[in-house]
Write a protein that holds these residues in place. Structure first.
Motif, mmCIF file in Angstrom:
data_model
loop_
_atom_site.group_PDB
_atom_site.id
_atom_site.type_symbol
_atom_site.label_atom_id
_atom_site.label_comp_id
_atom_site.label_asym_id
_atom_site.label_seq_id
_atom_site.Cartn_x
_atom_site.Cartn_y
_atom_site.Cartn_z
ATOM 1 N N THR A 11 -5.043 -3.453 -16.098
ATOM 2 C CA THR A 11 -5.091 -3.532 -16.413
ATOM 3 C C THR A 11 -5.736 -4.694 -16.513
ATOM 4 O OG1 THR A 11 -3.684 -5.211 -17.884
ATOM 5 C CG2 THR A 11 -3.326 -2.529 -18.158
ATOM 6 N N ALA A 12 -6.399 -5.691 -15.956
ATOM 7 C CA ALA A 12 -7.397 -7.314 -16.131
ATOM 8 C C ALA A 12 -8.511 -6.629 -15.024
ATOM 9 C CB ALA A 12 -6.833 -8.103 -15.359
ATOM 10 N N LEU A 13 -8.497 -5.931 -14.360
ATOM 11 C CA LEU A 13 -9.210 -5.094 -12.752
ATOM 12 C C LEU A 13 -10.132 -4.370 -13.912
ATOM 13 C CD1 LEU A 13 -10.659 -4.791 -10.454
ATOM 14 C CD2 LEU A 13 -8.966 -3.541 -9.778
ATOM 15 N N ALA A 14 -9.520 -3.299 -14.868
ATOM 16 C CA ALA A 14 -10.154 -3.075 -15.803
ATOM 17 C C ALA A 14 -10.331 -3.644 -16.723
ATOM 18 C CB ALA A 14 -9.402 -1.316 -17.051
ATOM 19 N N ARG A 15 -10.459 -4.241 -16.955
ATOM 20 C CA ARG A 15 -11.453 -5.194 -18.188
ATOM 21 C C ARG A 15 -12.389 -5.481 -17.662
ATOM 22 N NH1 ARG A 15 -7.092 -7.713 -20.404
ATOM 23 N NH2 ARG A 15 -6.903 -9.536 -19.265
ATOM 24 N N GLU A 16 -12.416 -6.718 -16.489
ATOM 25 C CA GLU A 16 -13.072 -7.489 -15.880
ATOM 26 C C GLU A 16 -14.177 -6.709 -14.964
ATOM 27 O OE1 GLU A 16 -13.508 -10.639 -16.971
ATOM 28 O OE2 GLU A 16 -11.706 -10.561 -18.436
ATOM 29 N N ARG A 17 -13.540 -5.760 -14.083
ATOM 30 C CA ARG A 17 -14.271 -4.500 -13.302
ATOM 31 C C ARG A 17 -14.906 -5.740 -11.850
ATOM 32 N NH1 ARG A 17 -13.693 0.418 -14.807
ATOM 33 N NH2 ARG A 17 -15.124 0.712 -13.861
ATOM 34 N N PRO A 31 -6.061 -11.696 -3.447
ATOM 35 C CA PRO A 31 -5.174 -11.760 -2.689
ATOM 36 C C PRO A 31 -4.032 -11.691 -3.527
ATOM 37 C CG PRO A 31 -6.010 -13.139 -1.213
ATOM 38 C CD PRO A 31 -6.762 -13.602 -2.350
ATOM 39 N N THR A 32 -3.705 -12.367 -4.043
ATOM 40 C CA THR A 32 -2.366 -12.218 -4.724
ATOM 41 C C THR A 32 -2.794 -10.597 -5.814
ATOM 42 O OG1 THR A 32 -1.711 -13.708 -4.678
ATOM 43 C CG2 THR A 32 -0.502 -12.712 -6.156
ATOM 44 N N LEU A 33 -3.575 -10.966 -6.278
ATOM 45 C CA LEU A 33 -3.981 -9.399 -7.189
ATOM 46 C C LEU A 33 -4.336 -8.436 -6.368
ATOM 47 C CD1 LEU A 33 -5.766 -9.107 -9.999
ATOM 48 C CD2 LEU A 33 -6.643 -7.748 -8.176
ATOM 49 N N SER A 34 -5.103 -8.538 -5.164
ATOM 50 C CA SER A 34 -4.928 -7.083 -4.781
ATOM 51 C C SER A 34 -4.169 -5.979 -3.817
ATOM 52 C CB SER A 34 -6.079 -7.291 -3.591
ATOM 53 O OG SER A 34 -7.344 -7.663 -4.531
ATOM 54 N N ALA A 35 -3.115 -7.525 -3.680
ATOM 55 C CA ALA A 35 -1.599 -7.123 -3.053
ATOM 56 C C ALA A 35 -1.027 -6.445 -3.707
ATOM 57 C CB ALA A 35 -1.175 -8.149 -2.330
ATOM 58 N N GLY A 36 -0.571 -7.315 -5.455
ATOM 59 C CA GLY A 36 0.360 -5.961 -6.388
ATOM 60 C C GLY A 36 -1.016 -4.971 -7.016
ATOM 61 N N ILE A 37 -1.867 -4.812 -6.746
ATOM 62 C CA ILE A 37 -2.236 -3.308 -7.138
ATOM 63 C C ILE A 37 -2.122 -2.089 -6.068
ATOM 64 C CG2 ILE A 37 -4.386 -2.008 -7.183
ATOM 65 C CD1 ILE A 37 -5.217 -3.921 -8.869
ATOM 66 N N LYS A 38 -1.901 -2.873 -4.553
ATOM 67 C CA LYS A 38 -2.198 -2.273 -3.270
ATOM 68 C C LYS A 38 -0.188 -1.667 -3.946
ATOM 69 C CE LYS A 38 -2.935 -0.311 0.360
ATOM 70 N NZ LYS A 38 -3.846 0.341 0.046
ATOM 71 N N GLN A 39 0.225 -2.762 -3.902
ATOM 72 C CA GLN A 39 1.838 -2.278 -3.853
ATOM 73 C C GLN A 39 1.910 -1.371 -5.167
ATOM 74 O OE1 GLN A 39 3.834 -6.013 -4.625
ATOM 75 N NE2 GLN A 39 4.230 -6.379 -2.792
ATOM 76 N N LEU A 40 1.130 -1.582 -6.625
ATOM 77 C CA LEU A 40 2.128 -0.382 -7.792
ATOM 78 C C LEU A 40 1.476 0.844 -7.128
ATOM 79 C CD1 LEU A 40 2.200 0.275 -10.807
ATOM 80 C CD2 LEU A 40 -0.197 -0.449 -10.937
ATOM 81 N N LEU A 47 -3.511 6.558 -4.806
ATOM 82 C CA LEU A 47 -4.235 5.792 -4.713
ATOM 83 C C LEU A 47 -4.788 5.949 -6.471
ATOM 84 C CD1 LEU A 47 -5.952 4.150 -2.879
ATOM 85 C CD2 LEU A 47 -7.798 6.469 -3.010
ATOM 86 N N LEU A 48 -4.808 4.151 -6.804
ATOM 87 C CA LEU A 48 -5.067 3.755 -7.626
ATOM 88 C C LEU A 48 -6.603 3.656 -8.087
ATOM 89 C CD1 LEU A 48 -2.581 1.814 -9.446
ATOM 90 C CD2 LEU A 48 -3.088 4.598 -9.357
ATOM 91 N N VAL A 49 -6.970 2.879 -6.939
ATOM 92 C CA VAL A 49 -9.196 2.029 -7.512
ATOM 93 C C VAL A 49 -9.353 2.279 -5.703
ATOM 94 C CG1 VAL A 49 -9.787 -0.085 -6.982
ATOM 95 C CG2 VAL A 49 -7.997 0.614 -8.277
ATOM 96 N N GLN A 50 -10.584 3.207 -6.325
ATOM 97 C CA GLN A 50 -11.924 2.846 -4.798
ATOM 98 C C GLN A 50 -12.150 1.330 -4.594
ATOM 99 O OE1 GLN A 50 -12.594 5.730 -2.976
ATOM 100 N NE2 GLN A 50 -10.902 6.928 -4.542
ATOM 101 N N ARG A 51 -11.692 1.471 -3.779
ATOM 102 C CA ARG A 51 -12.328 0.003 -3.032
ATOM 103 C C ARG A 51 -13.086 -0.175 -2.189
ATOM 104 N NH1 ARG A 51 -7.254 0.106 -3.296
ATOM 105 N NH2 ARG A 51 -5.690 -1.546 -4.041
ATOM 106 N N GLY A 52 -14.868 -1.879 -2.597
ATOM 107 C CA GLY A 52 -15.147 -1.838 -2.470
ATOM 108 C C GLY A 52 -15.322 -2.832 -1.845
ATOM 109 N N SER A 53 -16.745 -4.021 -1.710
ATOM 110 C CA SER A 53 -17.025 -5.006 -1.193
ATOM 111 C C SER A 53 -16.521 -5.391 -2.858
ATOM 112 C CB SER A 53 -17.998 -5.125 -0.731
ATOM 113 O OG SER A 53 -19.202 -5.322 -1.910
#
Length: 100
Positions: A11-17, A31-40, A47-53
């Motif tokens: 939800t933070a990623l959705a809010r902050e973009r 890295p903690t946030l990215s790892a948490g989303i990957k674990q989810l 796959l929840l997020v299309q990752r870019g840079s």
């Protein structure tokens, strides 16, 4: 509970973009946030997020998961279903059977 934290990251990623700003909002490193989303993603099996840079976009499954997690004023419904009665959230997300 770990899944609650991961949904908060989503939800933070959705809010902050932006991954770094979302991490700062959650008081964790990027890295903690990215790892948490990957674990989810691994927990739900989608796959929840299309990752870019930085941040690309949410997948349709990611958007539905986000909507489910926000339903009822927080992630309570989704967390309850996952942790208490083992409701197949990945089925709901993949089949698009839940409307918010």
């Amino acid at each position: 509970m770990m899944i609650t934290r991961h949904l908060q990251y989503l939800t933070a990623l959705a809010r902050e973009r932006h991954f770094a700003r979302a991490a700062a909002a959650c008081n964790v490193s990027q890295p903690t946030l990215s790892a948490g989303i990957k674990q989810l993603e691994e927990t739900l099996g989608v796959l929840l997020v299309q990752r870019g840079s930085r941040f690309h976009s949410f997948t349709p499954e990611g958007q539905r998961t986000l909507e489910l997690s926000l339903f009822g004023g927080g992630c309570t419904l989704l967390c309850f279903r996952v942790s208490r009665i083992f409701f197949p959230v990945h089925f709901l997300v993949r089949q698009n059977t839940v409307r918010v």
